[in-house]
Write a protein that holds these residues in place. Sequence first.
Motif, PDB file in Angstrom:
ATOM      1  N   MET A   1       0.852  -1.191   0.000  1.00 47.31           N
ATOM      2  CA  MET A   1       0.000   0.000   0.000  1.00 47.31           C
ATOM      3  C   MET A   1       0.889   1.242   0.000  1.00 47.31           C
ATOM      4  O   MET A   1       1.590   1.523   0.966  1.00 47.31           O
ATOM      5  N   SER A   2       0.909   1.946  -1.089  1.00 49.14           N
ATOM      6  CA  SER A   2       1.779   3.106  -1.191  1.00 49.14           C
ATOM      7  C   SER A   2       1.187   4.283  -0.432  1.00 49.14           C
ATOM      8  O   SER A   2      -0.016   4.430  -0.296  1.00 49.14           O
ATOM      9  N   ASN A   3       2.055   5.168   0.033  1.00 49.10           N
ATOM     10  CA  ASN A   3       1.596   6.336   0.775  1.00 49.10           C
ATOM     11  C   ASN A   3       0.718   7.235  -0.079  1.00 49.10           C
ATOM     12  O   ASN A   3      -0.254   7.817   0.387  1.00 49.10           O
ATOM     13  N   SER A   4       1.064   7.363  -1.369  1.00 48.02           N
ATOM     14  CA  SER A   4       0.296   8.245  -2.246  1.00 48.02           C
ATOM     15  C   SER A   4      -1.139   7.764  -2.410  1.00 48.02           C
ATOM     16  O   SER A   4      -2.043   8.563  -2.676  1.00 48.02           O
ATOM     17  N   SER A   5      -1.367   6.468  -2.258  1.00 47.37           N
ATOM     18  CA  SER A   5      -2.718   5.939  -2.396  1.00 47.37           C
ATOM     19  C   SER A   5      -3.547   6.184  -1.143  1.00 47.37           C
ATOM     20  O   SER A   5      -4.769   6.040  -1.153  1.00 47.37           O
ATOM     21  N   ILE A   6      -2.889   6.569  -0.044  1.00 46.51           N
ATOM     22  CA  ILE A   6      -3.597   6.828   1.212  1.00 46.51           C
ATOM     23  C   ILE A   6      -3.994   8.291   1.326  1.00 46.51           C
ATOM     24  O   ILE A   6      -5.061   8.632   1.819  1.00 46.51           O
ATOM     25  N   GLY A   7      -3.130   9.164   0.856  1.00 47.82           N
ATOM     26  CA  GLY A   7      -3.416  10.598   0.933  1.00 47.82           C
ATOM     27  C   GLY A   7      -2.236  11.411   0.453  1.00 47.82           C
ATOM     28  O   GLY A   7      -1.153  10.874   0.174  1.00 47.82           O
ATOM     29  N   SER A   8      -2.412  12.715   0.357  1.00 46.73           N
ATOM     30  CA  SER A   8      -1.333  13.592  -0.071  1.00 46.73           C
ATOM     31  C   SER A   8      -0.317  13.744   1.059  1.00 46.73           C
ATOM     32  O   SER A   8      -0.623  13.449   2.216  1.00 46.73           O
ATOM     33  N   PRO A   9       0.903  14.228   0.774  1.00 47.58           N
ATOM     34  CA  PRO A   9       1.893  14.421   1.842  1.00 47.58           C
ATOM     35  C   PRO A   9       1.385  15.294   2.982  1.00 47.58           C
ATOM     36  O   PRO A   9       1.668  15.029   4.149  1.00 47.58           O
ATOM     37  N   LYS A  23      -8.750   1.414   3.870  1.00 47.53           N
ATOM     38  CA  LYS A  23      -7.299   1.475   4.049  1.00 47.53           C
ATOM     39  C   LYS A  23      -6.936   1.747   5.509  1.00 47.53           C
ATOM     40  O   LYS A  23      -5.905   1.291   5.993  1.00 47.53           O
ATOM     41  N   ALA A  24      -7.800   2.493   6.201  1.00 49.20           N
ATOM     42  CA  ALA A  24      -7.524   2.836   7.604  1.00 49.20           C
ATOM     43  C   ALA A  24      -7.623   1.620   8.511  1.00 49.20           C
ATOM     44  O   ALA A  24      -6.851   1.485   9.470  1.00 49.20           O
ATOM     45  N   ILE A  25      -8.559   0.701   8.215  1.00 52.33           N
ATOM     46  CA  ILE A  25      -8.745  -0.466   9.095  1.00 52.33           C
ATOM     47  C   ILE A  25      -7.493  -1.350   9.138  1.00 52.33           C
ATOM     48  O   ILE A  25      -6.998  -1.665  10.226  1.00 52.33           O
ATOM     49  N   PRO A  26      -6.942  -1.787   7.990  1.00 52.40           N
ATOM     50  CA  PRO A  26      -5.723  -2.603   8.077  1.00 52.40           C
ATOM     51  C   PRO A  26      -4.545  -1.848   8.688  1.00 52.40           C
ATOM     52  O   PRO A  26      -3.718  -2.443   9.385  1.00 52.40           O
ATOM     53  N   LEU A  27      -4.464  -0.528   8.447  1.00 53.62           N
ATOM     54  CA  LEU A  27      -3.397   0.260   9.054  1.00 53.62           C
ATOM     55  C   LEU A  27      -3.537   0.276  10.576  1.00 53.62           C
ATOM     56  O   LEU A  27      -2.558   0.191  11.312  1.00 53.62           O
ATOM     57  N   GLY A  28      -4.788   0.386  11.055  1.00 51.51           N
ATOM     58  CA  GLY A  28      -5.028   0.385  12.497  1.00 51.51           C
ATOM     59  C   GLY A  28      -4.732  -0.955  13.130  1.00 51.51           C
ATOM     60  O   GLY A  28      -4.131  -1.037  14.210  1.00 51.51           O
ATOM     61  N   ILE A  29      -5.137  -2.034  12.461  1.00 54.74           N
ATOM     62  CA  ILE A  29      -4.910  -3.375  13.008  1.00 54.74           C
ATOM     63  C   ILE A  29      -3.417  -3.692  13.069  1.00 54.74           C
ATOM     64  O   ILE A  29      -2.953  -4.356  13.999  1.00 54.74           O
ATOM     65  N   GLN A  30      -2.640  -3.184  12.113  1.00 52.51           N
ATOM     66  CA  GLN A  30      -1.206  -3.488  12.161  1.00 52.51           C
ATOM     67  C   GLN A  30      -0.540  -2.814  13.361  1.00 52.51           C
ATOM     68  O   GLN A  30       0.437  -3.327  13.898  1.00 52.51           O
ATOM     69  N   HIS A  31      -1.079  -1.693  13.829  1.00 53.06           N
ATOM     70  CA  HIS A  31      -0.570  -1.084  15.057  1.00 53.06           C
ATOM     71  C   HIS A  31      -0.784  -2.021  16.245  1.00 53.06           C
ATOM     72  O   HIS A  31       0.063  -2.129  17.136  1.00 53.06           O
ATOM     73  N   VAL A  32      -1.930  -2.716  16.257  1.00 50.24           N
ATOM     74  CA  VAL A  32      -2.226  -3.658  17.335  1.00 50.24           C
ATOM     75  C   VAL A  32      -1.317  -4.882  17.236  1.00 50.24           C
ATOM     76  O   VAL A  32      -0.781  -5.362  18.243  1.00 50.24           O
ATOM     77  N   LEU A  33      -1.118  -5.385  16.028  1.00 44.27           N
ATOM     78  CA  LEU A  33      -0.267  -6.569  15.858  1.00 44.27           C
ATOM     79  C   LEU A  33       1.166  -6.284  16.281  1.00 44.27           C
ATOM     80  O   LEU A  33       1.857  -7.160  16.804  1.00 44.27           O
TER      81      LEU A  33
END
Length: 478
Positions: A1-9, A23-33
């Motif tokens: 998942m590239s940063n540009s696909s998530i939002g602008s700088p 995109k936010a859900i998998p990003l949040g779960i990886q913080h928990v993992l």
Amino acid sequence: MSNSSIGSPEQLRDPNYTPPLYKAIPLGIQHVLAMFVSNVTPAIIVAGAAGFGFGSNSPDFPELLYLIQMSMVFAGVATLFQTITLGPVGAALPIVQGTSFAFLPIMIPLVAGKGVDGLAALFGGVIIGGFFHACLGLVIGKIRFALPPLVTGLVVTMIGLALVQVGIQYAAGGVPAIGTPEYGSLLNWAAALVVIVVTLGLKFFGKGMMSVSAVLLGLIAGYIFALTTGMLTFEAVSTSWDRAAVFALPQPFKYGFEFSFAAVLGFCLMAFVSAVETVGDVSGITKGGAGREATDKEIAGATFADGLGTAVAGFFGGFPNTSFSQNVGLIAMTGVMSRHVVTIGAIFLIVCGLIPKVGAVIRTVPIEVLGGGVIVMFGMVVAAGISMLSDVNWNRRNMVIFAISLSIGLGLQLEPGALQHMPDTARILLTSGLLPAALIAIVLNLVLPEELSDESTEEVSGGLSGHGRGSLPKEETA
């Protein structure tokens, strides 16, 4: 998942930006993992020290499941304090909270051999210490001078040194197995080594989440090894799963409340160390994610949330919470500064904690497998302390402060019997080695003169005077 696909700088640097939900859900779960194993490990270690942990055959063993649940639930609640905020409580930053290793050297002697009965005094200390910790938010900026890298590095190193024995004992079979032929068997060590090898392999050769979650994946590999070798049976896993409820709420004062001076003093003193660690994590997040310094409001809010999260956890049987440093690195890696991403991870953590079946599976992890993960984690605590010490100006004065503090602190850890004639309160506080080392280092750092000649230390260094110059100014190293 590239940063540009998530939002602008600009969006990625904004804590208030919310990425698309898918995109936010998998990003949040990886913080928990990234913090899951570290978060539940203190509960397992405290239960083991109390006498109802892995391999104990104690009738109170099921209580371990509740402690694991509360570790997840209130790590999530404390994280919500940080991300959503509650008045002045919280930094409004993507700070992930979790159960702190720092308090283990205090908690272990408090409950040692006392079973569930020892938890009332422990949680009394957690509650009062938590409120004291929250109050530090009012003055944290003014007391940082008393906790330079020499002191904080020493304390973190001592925390790791106090805990490495636990990892070796777990890998060999656990305290209940000491004295039996199974203790230290090749099979036990093989399970631990599988975890260590897989963890190191993924940490150094894996990428992205495989590297970030190396310890978790290493434990899964060890778990599979235990199942294939007969150390753990599918029947045992199934039984634990079937006996656990589908849903359960936290119970206030489940283990009672007892005022213990040793517990309160120990938790309050360790709150200083935890608060300084949080300041460092907040600074790391703002620098790594937004390229700026943390504001005084953010630092104070984060400290308030640390303390309030700890106090609330104590009411329900949860342990002290602090900001988790590994998630600071994760933000720097992903470049996503959104606090709402971490909010999603916190909700996921709370949901897991309200489902006892999740804890029931964790409870079936063989202690030898957990030992492999603990060896890596607690070794990293020592390494983190040494890393902090690398910022110290290693002149003779600081060498003497470090030497005396470490000698007394580590010595009391290794020979607790030397304090057998001390009152119970003093013995509990001193045998951790952590508090005496920290207090000695703080006091000596404040009262000793800045200069100490080389000759004045030669008579006690035995010729091993050292040549490291640490972070001496350039004009002194020229």
